[in-house]
Design a protein around this motif. Structure first.
Motif, PDB file in Angstrom:
ATOM      1  N   ARG A 176       0.823  -1.218   0.000  1.00 50.71           N
ATOM      2  CA  ARG A 176       0.000   0.000   0.000  1.00 50.71           C
ATOM      3  C   ARG A 176       0.850   1.258   0.000  1.00 50.71           C
ATOM      4  N   THR A 177       2.110   1.140   0.430  1.00 48.77           N
ATOM      5  CA  THR A 177       3.008   2.290   0.439  1.00 48.77           C
ATOM      6  C   THR A 177       3.919   2.321  -0.779  1.00 48.77           C
ATOM      7  N   GLY A 178       3.707   1.403  -1.726  1.00 45.37           N
ATOM      8  CA  GLY A 178       4.472   1.417  -2.961  1.00 45.37           C
ATOM      9  C   GLY A 178       5.582   0.405  -3.053  1.00 45.37           C
ATOM     10  N   LEU A 179       5.785  -0.429  -2.043  1.00 53.36           N
ATOM     11  CA  LEU A 179       6.825  -1.456  -2.104  1.00 53.36           C
ATOM     12  C   LEU A 179       6.381  -2.570  -3.039  1.00 53.36           C
ATOM     13  N   PRO A 180       7.163  -2.900  -4.081  1.00 50.39           N
ATOM     14  CA  PRO A 180       6.781  -3.998  -4.974  1.00 50.39           C
ATOM     15  C   PRO A 180       6.568  -5.302  -4.210  1.00 50.39           C
ATOM     16  N   ALA A 181       5.577  -6.072  -4.637  1.00 51.59           N
ATOM     17  CA  ALA A 181       5.179  -7.273  -3.903  1.00 51.59           C
ATOM     18  C   ALA A 181       6.317  -8.277  -3.766  1.00 51.59           C
ATOM     19  N   ALA A 182       7.111  -8.453  -4.824  1.00 53.36           N
ATOM     20  CA  ALA A 182       8.192  -9.439  -4.763  1.00 53.36           C
ATOM     21  C   ALA A 182       9.226  -9.059  -3.711  1.00 53.36           C
TER      22      ALA A 182
END
Length: 284
Positions: A176-182
């Motif tokens: 939700r804060t922009g960190l890529p899921a991987a």
């Protein structure tokens, strides 16, 4: 070797056993890469690869609290003086009189302190996201930083923050804060439960404790990269940071969020290369 081909180095310091990933040309200009929360040394993979292509040598430690052998339980072990001491120990271990230092998030706080307290060990400084500590303290009192940092007060409660963070990381909450899921999944695998998160959370507890050495003005050539959409670190502190740098200074505002290593590796590597090659200058 680590999974990405880097050489893994070990260091025993302060009764703890640390690891770092070494890469690039051993004869190249040395660059120390300091990660933040909840990252680890792998957060630098994209940036380090670009630096290696330019002939630089990198050292990316897993910072204190992020490995079982280097995770003391007492809050006092995470004071800024101890964290800076870890970086100095790595420089000594690698026979480096000085290095270019790059830090993101909490690694940025360590980088600011290292450059202020030990400028003879820092060739250039590149900080990502994290404003100078004095600028951040000012913004808490005069700007919107107190609202952005509300969660730090919650981290002072015993045990509960670790439990909540472990659940949030498992569920990919930082997306939700922009960190890529991987990337979030990889960091969560290293910090899977409350026990593994005690050290990282203690960084916040130690920072909130009274006392400690003040971080003064920085005189080494400095580049500061800040994302205009960073939900954690606001404009007031970012713009005030220049007042705490007496050396050559470059401020780069990116149309980005907080996770610059994972989402803006090209721009980060370009800033580091510019610093190494002496292209830093005062101004914007």
């Amino acid at each position: 070797m680590d999974s990405n081909g880097g050489r893994v180095a070990h260091l025993t310091h302060d009764g703890l056993r640390f690891e770092a990933v070494l890469g690039g040309d051993p004869a190249g200009e040395p660059v120390v890469l300091l990660h933040g929360f909840p990252q680890d040394a792998s957060a630098w993979d994209g940036v380090a690869g670009l630096l290696h292509q330019e002939g630089l040598r990198t050292l990316a430690p897993h910072q204190r609290g992020y490995l079982p052998g280097a995770a003391p339980t007492q809050v006092s072990a995470y004071r800024l003086e101890a964290l800076v001491g870890d970086v100095l120990a790595w420089l000594d271990d690698q026979d480096l009189a000085r290095a270019h230092v790059v830090g993101h998030d909490w690694g940025g706080a360590v980088a600011w302190a290292l450059a202020a307290w030990h400028p003879e060990r820092v060739s250039t400084l590149t900080v990502l996201s994290t404003s100078h500590p004095a600028a951040l303290a000012w913004a808490v009192r005069h700007g919107d930083q107190a609202r952005r940092s509300w969660y730090i007060a919650g981290f002072q409660v015993p045990r509960l923050p670790e439990l909540a963070l472990a659940r949030m990381l498992r569920r990919g909450g930082l997306a939700r804060t922009g960190l890529p899921a991987a990337d979030g999944k990889r960091y969560a695998a290293r910090l899977p439960d409350a026990a593994s998160l005690r050290g990282p959370v203690n960084w916040y507890r130690a920072a909130a404790a009274r006392g400690g050495r003040r971080v003064g003005a920085v005189g080494v050539p400095t580049a500061y990269l800040w994302g205009a959409r960073d939900p954690f670190l606001g404009r007031a502190a970012a713009e005030r940071t220049e007042a705490h740098v007496s050396g050559d200074y470059r401020f780069v505002e990116l149309q980005a969020g907080h996770w610059l290593l994972e989402t803006r590796a090209d721009e980060v590597a370009a800033a580091v290369l510019g610093a190494v090659r002496g292209r830093g200058h005062r101004g914007h």
